[in-house]
Each structure stands twice: as C-alpha cells, then as structure tokens.
Design an enzyme around this catalytic site. Structure first.
Site, PDB file in Angstrom:
ATOM      1  N   LYS A  51       0.887  -2.153   0.788  1.00 16.64           N
ATOM      2  CA  LYS A  51       1.660  -2.478  -0.409  1.00 16.64           C
ATOM      3  C   LYS A  51       2.346  -1.240  -0.971  1.00 16.64           C
ATOM      4  O   LYS A  51       3.248  -1.347  -1.783  1.00 16.64           O
ATOM      5  CB  LYS A  51       0.802  -3.187  -1.443  1.00 16.64           C
ATOM      6  CG  LYS A  51      -0.219  -2.329  -2.150  1.00 16.64           C
ATOM      7  CD  LYS A  51      -0.806  -3.159  -3.269  1.00 16.64           C
ATOM      8  CE  LYS A  51      -2.030  -2.604  -3.926  1.00 16.64           C
ATOM      9  NZ  LYS A  51      -2.292  -1.229  -4.044  1.00 16.64           N
ATOM     10  N   LYS A 101      -8.822  11.379  -0.905  1.00 17.00           N
ATOM     11  CA  LYS A 101      -8.335  11.019  -2.241  1.00 17.00           C
ATOM     12  C   LYS A 101      -8.334  12.176  -3.214  1.00 17.00           C
ATOM     13  O   LYS A 101      -7.574  12.186  -4.177  1.00 17.00           O
ATOM     14  CB  LYS A 101      -9.152   9.851  -2.812  1.00 17.00           C
ATOM     15  CG  LYS A 101      -8.849   8.544  -2.099  1.00 17.00           C
ATOM     16  CD  LYS A 101      -9.332   7.339  -2.882  1.00 17.00           C
ATOM     17  CE  LYS A 101      -8.965   6.066  -2.157  1.00 17.00           C
ATOM     18  NZ  LYS A 101      -9.582   4.878  -2.725  1.00 17.00           N
ATOM     19  N   LYS A 152       0.332   1.200   9.220  1.00 13.88           N
ATOM     20  CA  LYS A 152      -0.277  -0.067   8.816  1.00 13.88           C
ATOM     21  C   LYS A 152       0.526  -0.734   7.701  1.00 13.88           C
ATOM     22  O   LYS A 152       1.063  -0.041   6.836  1.00 13.88           O
ATOM     23  CB  LYS A 152      -1.704   0.177   8.298  1.00 13.88           C
ATOM     24  CG  LYS A 152      -2.754  -0.158   9.338  1.00 13.88           C
ATOM     25  CD  LYS A 152      -4.165   0.239   8.934  1.00 13.88           C
ATOM     26  CE  LYS A 152      -4.675  -0.300   7.615  1.00 13.88           C
ATOM     27  NZ  LYS A 152      -6.125  -0.074   7.443  1.00 13.88           N
TER      28      LYS A 152
END
Ligand code: TRP
Length: 328
Positions: A197, A112, A194
């Site tokens: 969203k 991240k 995967k």
C-alpha cells in the site's frame, strides 16, 4: 478438540490482493480445520504514531473486510486486541523475562529504527514482539499462520515460553508457525517488489471497483529489463493472479500460448481482470452491506471478545498464581 490456532493482523488501512492471497484466504480455510482465534491488533498499530479517529475507523473497516472475505463468526473467534486486556497484562510479565539484547537484535526492529534517533522512537517498537508473544501464549495456541517475515518473532515467542516454563513450571505448549504456500503477489507497476500500500499504483484493494481493477491491470508492467530467457516478473505476476481466480483450463490455455510465444498480453490482462472482478465482486458487495450496518460488526466483535476473554482470563489466572501475583 482440534488444535488451537492464533493469528493477528494490523489495522493499518487498505487491504489489498497481496494481503488476501498471502494471509486472509488462508485464515478462511483454516477455520474449517482448527479452533481459530483471529485478532485485529490495534495495540501493535500504535507502535508507530496513529491518528486516533483514523485508527478507530481502520479497525471497523478491517473487521468488515475480514468478514466479507469469508471469516465466519460461527466458525472462528474474531475480536479486537484492546477489548481483551489480558494480552497487555501478560505482555508485562513476559517483558520481565525478555533480555533487551534479544529485542535489539530483531531484524524488524533494526529495519524500523535504522537511522532514527533513539530519543525519537518509542519503546513500543522494541517491545512489539513481546506483545505478539503474549497474544499467542495467552491462549496457549499451538499454531500460528504468518508470513515468512514473522519467523524471527515466532522464534522469540518460543524462547519466552521456554523461559517461562523453566522458571515457573510447565505452562505453555510449543508454538509452531503455519506457513502454507501462499501466493506472493508483486507490485503491478514494479513487479520486482512486493505489492504494497506504500507503492502507489502497485496494488488492487480487496474491495476495489471493477472499472478501477480493469484500469490497473491494463497498466500492469509486463516488460522485462534484461533480455533474459525467463518469464518477465510482471507476466509471472499476472499468471499468479490468474491461477488464484480463474479455472484451470483458462490458466492452461495461456500457459500454452506463452510457451508457443503466441500469447497476447492484452488478452491475458483482460482475462485476469475479468476473473478478478468475478472473484472480488461478492466480497465487495458483502463489505458494502456490512459497512452500512456498523452495529452488526460491533456485535460480532464484542461476542468475539467475550469468547476470547473467557480463555484469556482463565489462563492469566493460572499464570499469575505461578508468578506469585496472587497473594491471598
Ligand atoms: N506482527 C504481525 C504482523 O505484522 C501481527 C501480529 C501481532 C501477529 N500479533 C500476532 C501475528 C500474533 C500472529 C500472531 O503481521
């Protein structure tokens, strides 16, 4: 008394089939076997910038979704993290026991923060796993149902608990991950990734309307790039969905047709779509009904917070005494 289980889920918008089959369905099953405490972790969500009104709405929406999916407030404790301040209190105590180096080595943190300027990322991203440890340890939970991507965080939780026990005396039990064999759902339009969203067209929301489900399944990729012997990933994904929602004999029929190479993907898709719709319709209807009664959702969440808080307060009391934070 059955074993205590804790898990958390972030209120970050859309809940899709991947979240449901990978985690939420498990939570529903576990509530019949264990003392389950489930938390909507909105403090974890603010480790990346959030729009205030959207975050607040996402919490209510996630609560409605979880209840619609089958979490039963009579069988489990469901609450919102920011309603139980003991989590963040314990988090500070644990922060003081955690080496910075160990936090900097966390894979999720490295992913991240990669390519970001250290002056532009919040320290919350670094301390995220300590708050997660506090979530679990404040209840002295022993089992934590999570995805494989969270193993490193659980490892850290165990380290922190051990360090606390060594420093201040035996307090926390050994925490174990509960990795039930959950279905891994892939992106409909990019089945090597995967379902997510953040990939448009890849997901079906848990509360998606039937027409939209039909359309998305119809468009699902079934072709394989390589001329390999193996089942193309998109077809395997359709089978995963079929197995999750259709009776065994339907699955068997398509498996046989696939083996005999007589399968017609249009028919497979139709079956997947219809069984999905049949399975998801009751969830969508309960969700819609709940959304019209926000007062009811709020009442469930505040009762949950009250239950959780009783345990959290008693444990924090003990912890503070051990650390020397009770001075009278
Ligand atoms: N980090 C978890 C995730 O992203 C969410 C989470 C926060 C959690 N606190 C937790 C999971 C405690 C299990 C236990 O999925």
């Amino acid at each position: 008394m059955s074993k205590r289980i804790f898990s958390g889920i972030q209120p970050t918008g859309i809940i899709h089939l991947g979240n449901y089959l990978g985690a939420i369905k498990n939570w529903v099953d576990l509530q019949y076997k264990y003392d389950c405490i489930y938390c909507i972790v909105n403090y974890h969500a603010i480790t990346i910038p959030q729009e205030a009104n959207i975050l607040a709405a996402n919490v209510m929406d996630l609560a409605a979704t979880l209840l619609a999916a089958g979490l039963d407030p009579e069988r489990c404790t469901l609450f919102v993290q920011s309603d139980v301040p003991e989590h963040t209190e314990l988090s500070w105590i644990l922060t003081c026991l955690t080496p910075v180096g160990q936090l900097e080595r966390m894979t999720q943190y490295k992913d991240k923060s990669q390519g970001q300027n250290a002056d532009s990322i919040g320290a919350g991203l670094l301390c995220y796993p300590i708050l997660m440890a506090a979530d679990i340890l404040i209840y002295k939970a022993e089992g934590v149902p999570v995805g494989q991507d969270q193993t490193q965080h659980l490892e850290l939780t165990r380290d922190i608990a051990r360090r606390f026990n060594n420093t201040y005396g035996e307090t926390f039990p050994e925490v174990e991950g509960i990795f039930t064999k959950a279905a891994k759902v892939m992106a409909l339009n990019e089945p090597t990734k995967k379902m997510s969203k953040s990939i448009p067209g890849s997901y079906i929301a848990l509360t998606e309307e039937p027409d939209s489900i039909r359309k998305k399944i119809k468009r699902a990729v079934t072709a394989s790039d390589a001329d390999s012997e193996q089942m193309p990933p998109g077809v395997a994904n359709l089978f995963t969905l079929l197995e999750s929602f259709a009776p065994q004999e339907v699955v068997d029929r398509f498996v046989q047709e696939y083996a005999a190479q007589t399968i017609r993907y249009a028919e497979l898709k139709e079956a997947v779509a219809e069984h999905l719709i049949a399975g998801l319709t009751p969830i969508r209807e309960r969700y819609q009904a709940l959304k019209e009664q926000p007062e009811q959702i709020k009442a469930i969440l505040s009762r949950g917070a009250e239950q959780a808080r009783k345990i959290a307060q008693a444990n924090l009391q003990e912890i503070k005494e051990k650390v020397g934070l009770k001075y009278y």
